[in-house]
Design a protein around this motif. Structure first.
Motif, short mmCIF file in Angstrom:
data_model
loop_
_atom_site.label_atom_id
_atom_site.label_comp_id
_atom_site.label_asym_id
_atom_site.label_seq_id
_atom_site.Cartn_x
_atom_site.Cartn_y
_atom_site.Cartn_z
N UNK A 146 1.02 -1.42 -0.11
CA UNK A 146 -0.78 -0.36 -0.02
C UNK A 146 0.84 0.92 -0.15
N UNK A 147 2.08 1.16 0.78
CA UNK A 147 2.82 2.36 0.94
C UNK A 147 3.60 2.39 -0.68
N UNK A 148 3.61 1.51 -1.16
CA UNK A 148 4.53 1.14 -2.63
C UNK A 148 3.50 1.66 -3.39
N UNK A 149 2.33 1.13 -3.38
CA UNK A 149 2.08 1.69 -4.49
C UNK A 149 1.36 3.80 -4.37
N UNK A 150 1.21 4.09 -3.17
CA UNK A 150 1.01 5.44 -2.52
C UNK A 150 2.24 5.86 -2.93
N UNK A 151 3.18 5.83 -2.66
CA UNK A 151 4.75 6.25 -3.27
C UNK A 151 4.38 6.41 -4.49
N UNK A 152 4.33 5.59 -5.54
CA UNK A 152 4.20 5.77 -7.35
C UNK A 152 2.97 6.60 -7.34
N UNK A 153 2.03 6.86 -6.45
CA UNK A 153 0.98 7.76 -7.23
C UNK A 153 0.33 9.21 -6.85
N UNK A 154 1.23 9.61 -5.44
CA UNK A 154 1.02 10.60 -4.92
C UNK A 154 2.30 11.70 -4.78
N UNK A 155 3.16 11.73 -6.26
CA UNK A 155 4.18 12.04 -6.82
C UNK A 155 3.61 13.94 -6.49
N UNK A 156 4.54 14.83 -5.96
CA UNK A 156 3.77 15.79 -5.57
C UNK A 156 2.48 16.77 -5.48
N UNK A 157 2.01 15.87 -4.03
CA UNK A 157 1.01 15.77 -3.49
C UNK A 157 0.62 16.07 -2.23
N UNK A 158 0.79 17.67 -2.46
CA UNK A 158 1.38 18.31 -1.02
C UNK A 158 1.12 17.98 0.87
N UNK A 159 -0.23 16.95 0.63
CA UNK A 159 -1.10 16.70 1.66
C UNK A 159 -0.22 15.29 2.30
N UNK A 160 0.34 15.20 1.17
CA UNK A 160 1.09 13.35 1.64
C UNK A 160 2.48 13.76 1.87
#
Length: 300
Positions: A146-160
Motif C-alpha cells: 500500500x505504501x509503495x503504491x502511494x509513493x508511486x501515485x502521489x508524487x507532488x501531493x502536498x498533503x502526503x
C-alpha cells in the motif's frame, strides 16, 4: 616423479578453484550499512525517536540503481529485517529497507510521510554511499505494498509529502513500483470487505482513525493510492493471490483498471490458489519476473 607431479598438479588445481571461488564471492559481495537514521520524529513523553533504514550496496557495481523495500504487518507491526527482495543486490541493485511509524504511534498520513522522508534522504546521501538515486524503484508487501503504491501515485501531493526528515530540496518521486498484494482503495474495501475495513481484524481500521465501527470516508480517500492515479505515474507490477481473504484481489484489479484507463504500464500477476503472502511470491519465477521488470525500466 609421477607421484610428485600429480601432487603438484592437484595443488595447482585446488589453488585455481579457490581463486575462482574467491572471485565469485567478491563479485557477489555486498556492503551493509545498518541502522542509518533518516529522520527523527516525536516519541513518547515529548522525546524524539529515530527512524532508521538498512542499506545494502553491491561492492563490485559502480553506482548501482536503487530499490527500496517497505515491509508489511498491517501498519501495526513488522520489521525491516530480512527484506524480501534482497536478491536484487545479486543483480546489480542497491537495496534499502526502511522502518516507519506504526498506527499505535501515529495515524495516517504519518506512514507515507516517513516513507517519503526516506526517499529524500536516500537521494541526499547517494554520493556518500555509492549508489545512483536518480532512478528509484520501490517495492512492498501488504501494508508495505500500500505504501509503495502511494509513493508511486502521489508524487507532488502536498498533503502526503510532509516535512519529516527534511531534505525538502530532494524529490520523493519514484520511477517504478512493485506491489505485493497491497490495499489500493479503502472506499472499495469498505464495500466489498466491511468485516475487515471497519473492525480491528484489519490494521487499516486503526490506521485511518476508525471508531465505533466506522472510518471517515475522507480518510479512506486520502489514504487510497487509487485516489491519485494520474498520467505521470510510474510503471507498476503487481502480485496477488486469487485466494487472498485478507486483501481481496479486487484491490489489485482496481489499480489495473485505473492504470489501463490512462494508458499507463501495468501488469497483474495472479497466483492461482495463493493466499495472503508466502514464499511462492518471492521464489523462482516470481522473483525473476520482478528482476526483469526492474531491468526493463532502469535507465541504461
Amino acid at each position: 616423479m609421477k607421484r610428485t607431479h600429480r601432487s603438484w598438479l592437484f595443488i595447482v588445481v585446488c589453488f585455481l578453484a579457490l581463486q575462482k571461488t574467491a572471485a565469485a564471492q567478491d563479485a557477489n559481495s555486498v556492503v551493509a550499512h545498518r541502522d542509518l537514521v533518516y529522520a527523527e520524529v516525536p516519541g513518547e513523553e515529548n522525546e524524539t525517536r529515530t527512524l532508521q533504514l538498512d542499506l545494502f550496496v553491491p561492492a563490485m557495481s559502480e553506482k548501482p540503481a536503487l530499490v527500496v523495500w517497505i515491509h508489511g504487518g498491517g501498519w501495526r507491526n513488522g520489521s525491516r529485517g530480512n527484506p524480501k527482495l534482497m536478491e536484487a543486490t545479486e543483480n546489480g541493485y542497491a537495496l534499502a529497507s526502511l522502518s516507519y511509524r506504526f498506527s499505535k504511534e501515529a495515524i495516517f498520513p504519518a506512514q507515507v510521510h516517513d516513507c517519503k522522508a526516506a526517499i529524500r534522504w536516500l537521494r541526499a546521501n547517494a554520493k556518500q554511499y555509492g549508489y545512483d538515486a536518480d532512478w528509484i524503484a520501490v517495492a512492498g508487501s501488504s501494508a508495505g505494498g500500500h505504501l509503495a503504491l502511494l509513493l508511486g501515485t502521489s508524487g507532488d501531493v502536498a498533503e502526503l509529502e510532509g516535512e519529516v526528515g527534511g531534505n525538502l530540496e530532494q524529490s520523493s518521486r519514484v520511477q517504478a513500483v512493485i506491489d505485493y498484494f497491497g490495499p489500493s482503495d479503502f472506499v472499495l474495501r469498505g464495500k466489498t470487505q466491511p468485516e475487515r475495513a471497519y473492525t480491528d481484524r484489519s490494521g487499516s481500521y486503526a490506521l485511518l482513525g476508525g471508531k465505533d465501527g466506522t472510518v471517515p470516508e475522507q480518510m479512506e480517500r486520502l489514504a487510497s493510492p487509487a485516489t491519485y492515479v494520474s498520467t505521470d505515474d510510474p510503471p507498476l507490477l503487481i502480485f496477488h493471490g486469487t485466494a487472498d481473504k485478507t486483501v481481496l484481489l479486487d484491490q489489485s484489479e482496481r489499480m489495473v483498471e485505473l492504470y489501463e484507463a490512462l494508458g499507463l504500464e501495468v501488469e497483474l500477476i495472479q497466483h492461482e490458489g495463493a493466499g495472503h503472502g508466502g514464499k511462492r511470491f518471492f521464489a523462482r519465477d516470481s522473483l525473476q519476473k520482478a528482476i526483469v521488470f526492474l531491468n526493463d525500466h532502469r535507465p541504461d
